[in-house]
Design a protein around this motif. Structure first.
Motif, PDB file in Angstrom:
ATOM      1  N   CYS A  17      16.627 -35.755 -24.526  1.00 25.42           N
ATOM      2  CA  CYS A  17      17.697 -34.817 -24.907  1.00 25.42           C
ATOM      3  C   CYS A  17      17.931 -34.874 -26.415  1.00 25.42           C
ATOM      4  N   CYS A  76      22.141 -37.492 -23.702  1.00 26.80           N
ATOM      5  CA  CYS A  76      22.156 -38.732 -24.479  1.00 26.80           C
ATOM      6  C   CYS A  76      20.848 -39.525 -24.369  1.00 26.80           C
ATOM      7  N   PRO A 103      15.071 -36.642 -18.107  1.00 24.71           N
ATOM      8  CA  PRO A 103      14.766 -37.488 -16.945  1.00 24.71           C
ATOM      9  C   PRO A 103      16.024 -38.045 -16.274  1.00 24.71           C
TER      10      PRO A 103
HETATM   11 ZN   LIG Z   1      18.781 -36.374 -21.072  1.00 26.32          ZN
END
Ligand SMILES: [Zn+2]
Length: 579
Positions: A79, A75, A65
């Motif tokens: 992810c 991060c 996003p």
């Molecule tokens: Zn991400």
């Protein structure tokens, strides 16, 4: 923590880190930025160029996003979850080991459940060309009507083995082989990170071994970095010793010996290589690369340095050697070595094959020189004919000729079968003990085959198998002579064939299997056309030409037969050559 291979450790995690695929990464990033993500992608290309890395980045990027310019942030919560092994939304399947219909059916079952982490469920099928026909059919059904949340990324090294129905439903991206310069840049970054120093020569060497595959280059680098000394330096000599390869200077000397047809020098050199622990198979690779560099230098002159990324010293050597070889010989040498290299893969007698391949190159070079001498002699002969015949004919010589002819043909049947007259002539020419007459057999051949208007040749005519044989040799010689006026290399290749004339209007040039390199060179439509044009022009008749390879199939022989054949042929040639 367990050791992570360099290729994995330095695997790109954003599109911007992917090396050498700029246009593809730009397209994929834009699709993500502008919400134009498709349902099926196919990434094809040679191994180790980043197909699965790209697929993984794409899978993460379409779910992240907080993406930045189409790249995943790496991060955020999504992810990080995707990075964890066993995440349900990113399913990686190895097509080579899960190739059956059941695996694909299972995908179809599960695909209907929505993703748990991000917006998309991504199926990455690696080596997709390995799937069975039934599995492909099952996959096709899914690709025809995929759920909104499903994305398929298929990766393959052989897209030609995938059904067209699958290909036509995918956005296809050809992942390019990675240029050597970019592989070197990446290796330099990694070495800096690891505090390892190497010379340019070493980087170039490793990148060349990688053959445009980042994975292969980094796998080799992975081993090489452990050769470093206390200060972190890796010496080029250590690198060569480790990989079993010869240094360029040694290759230069070897090529020079081959060019000057120094068979003994080549054999001695080879023995030194082997006793130094060098790998004779890799030596073939190095020789092919070296000859290619000479060819490129000959073609591109000054720009060769940029193309080959070589040192000034190497370039000097390439230029020096390129002046000693013509294009035809270079092509012939390279194609012959590639042929021999292919034999090596399946052989347990690699040392012998390499030895024979190099000796063969030495001998071929000699043959070419002999053919040139022969052409000169032919010219001398035709000049002689312009002098009144009474001056020229020596009755003693005429009387001797038939015996001599028998002698030669006997020798031919004992020593070598299936050779054309040009070749035996060529080899006779270099015999040092024929002191009385520089080129006795040439004179002999010339008169028996072509100069039928000389009265002295009458006795031999009856020895020929008949008019047809006589005519075809005459016609063939006419053709070879004409071609050699404009291209001596082509003429040399042509002469390795055996002529056969049918109905006085069709000339077939037949090559024995051991001369198949020459066959491949000559058997080109444009060349054949030019032969026909020459014959038409010289004879005023329409004569068609075709080129054929003799039936015997060398590749189907077993390894012992192959080797025996190679060894026998070559051994005979060598003895003959040095007597
Ligand atoms: Zn991400």
């Amino acid at each position: 923590m367990s050791y992570l291979a360099l290729y994995r450790k330095y695997r790109p995690i954003t599109f911007d880190e992917v090396v050498g695929q700029d246009s593809i990464t730009r397209i994929l990033k834009n699709q993500i930025k502008y919400n134009r993500v498709g349902h099926a992608y196919l990434f094809s290309g040679i191994r180790g160029t980043g197909k699965t890395s790209l697929a993984k980045i794409f899978a993460k990027a379409i779910n992240c996003p907080n993406g930045v310019d189409g790249n995943p942030c790496n991060c955020c919560d999504v992810c990080l979850k995707i990075d964890r092994p066993g995440v349900m939304d990113i399913i990686e399947i190895d097509g080579a080991s899960n190739r059956g219909v059941d695996e694909i059916r299972e995908i179809r079952e599960r695909i209907k459940y929505p993703p748990t982490v991000g917006q998309y469920k991504v199926y990455i099928i690696d080596e997709v060309h390995m799937l069975t026909k039934e599995a492909f059919n099952a996959l096709l059904k899914t690709l025809e009507e995929p759920p909104e949340h499903a994305v398929f990324i298929l990766a393959t090294t052989e897209p030609n083995k995938c059904p067209v129905t699958i290909l036509s439903r995918c956005q296809r991206y050809e992942i390019r082989p990675i240029p050597k310069t970019l592989i070197i840049e990446q290796m330099k970054r990694i070495c800096q990170d690891l505090n390892v120093t190497m010379t340019e020569e070493s980087f170039d060497f490793i990148a060349s071994r990688g053959e445009n595959s980042m994975r292969d280059a980094l796998s080799l680098l992975d081993q090489i970095v452990d050769l470093k000394d206390e200060a972190g330096n890796v010496l080029f000599t250590d690198l060569l010793a480790f990989t079993g390869m010869a240094d360029k200077m040694q290759i230069y000397r070897l090529v020079k010996q081959i060019i000057s047809a120094d068979s003994i020098g080549v054999l001695t050199h080879l023995r030194e290589f082997v006793s130094d622990g060098k790998d004779s198979v890799l030596l073939m690779d190095q020789l092919i690369e070296y000859l290619r560099a000479i060819l490129i230098t000959k073609t591109t002159k000054e720009t060769a340095k940029e193309i080959l990324l070589c040192s000034s010293e190497d370039l000097g050597h390439y230029i020096e050697l390129s002046e000693l070889l013509n294009f035809d010989t270079l092509y012939m040498m390279i194609s012959q070595l590639i042929d021999e290299k292919n034999k090596l893969k399946y052989s347990s007698l690699q040392g012998i094959i390499v030895e024979m391949a190099l000796l063969n190159l030495c001998l071929r070079d000699q043959i070419q020189k002999n053919v040139k001498t022969m052409e000169l002699t032919t010219q001398k002969e035709s000049l002689k004919k312009e002098i009144p015949q009474s001056v020229q004919i020596n009755p003693k010589e005429v009387a001797l000729k038939p015996d001599h002819q028998v002698n030669v043909s006997e020798k031919k049947t004992v020593v070598q079968e299936n050779k054309n007259p040009y070749e035996s002539v060529g080899q006779e020419v270099i015999k040092p003990n024929k002191a009385s007459d520089e080129l006795p057999d040439m004179t002999n051949f010339d008169s028996s085959a072509a100069a039928q208007d000389e009265p002295s040749t009458e006795p031999q005519k009856s020895k020929n198998s008949g008019n047809t044989r006589h005519d075809e040799m005459k016609l063939f010689k006419l053709l070879c002579d004409e071609i050699s006026k404009t291209n001596s290399g082509q003429a040399m290749f042509l002469k390795r064939g055996e002529p056969s004339l049918e109905d006085n209007d069709h000339l077939t040039i037949i090559y024995s299997t051991e001369n198949k390199n020459f066959f491949h060179f000559v058997n080109k439509p444009e060349l054949v056309k030019s032969f026909e044009a020459v014959l038409n022009h010289k004879t005023g008749k329409k004569i068609t030409v075709s080129v054929k390879l003799e039936e015997e199939n060398f590749t189907k022989l077993d390894i012992v037969e192959k080797t025996l054949r190679i060894v026998n042929n070559e051994a005979v040639k060598i003895i003959k050559n040095e007597d």
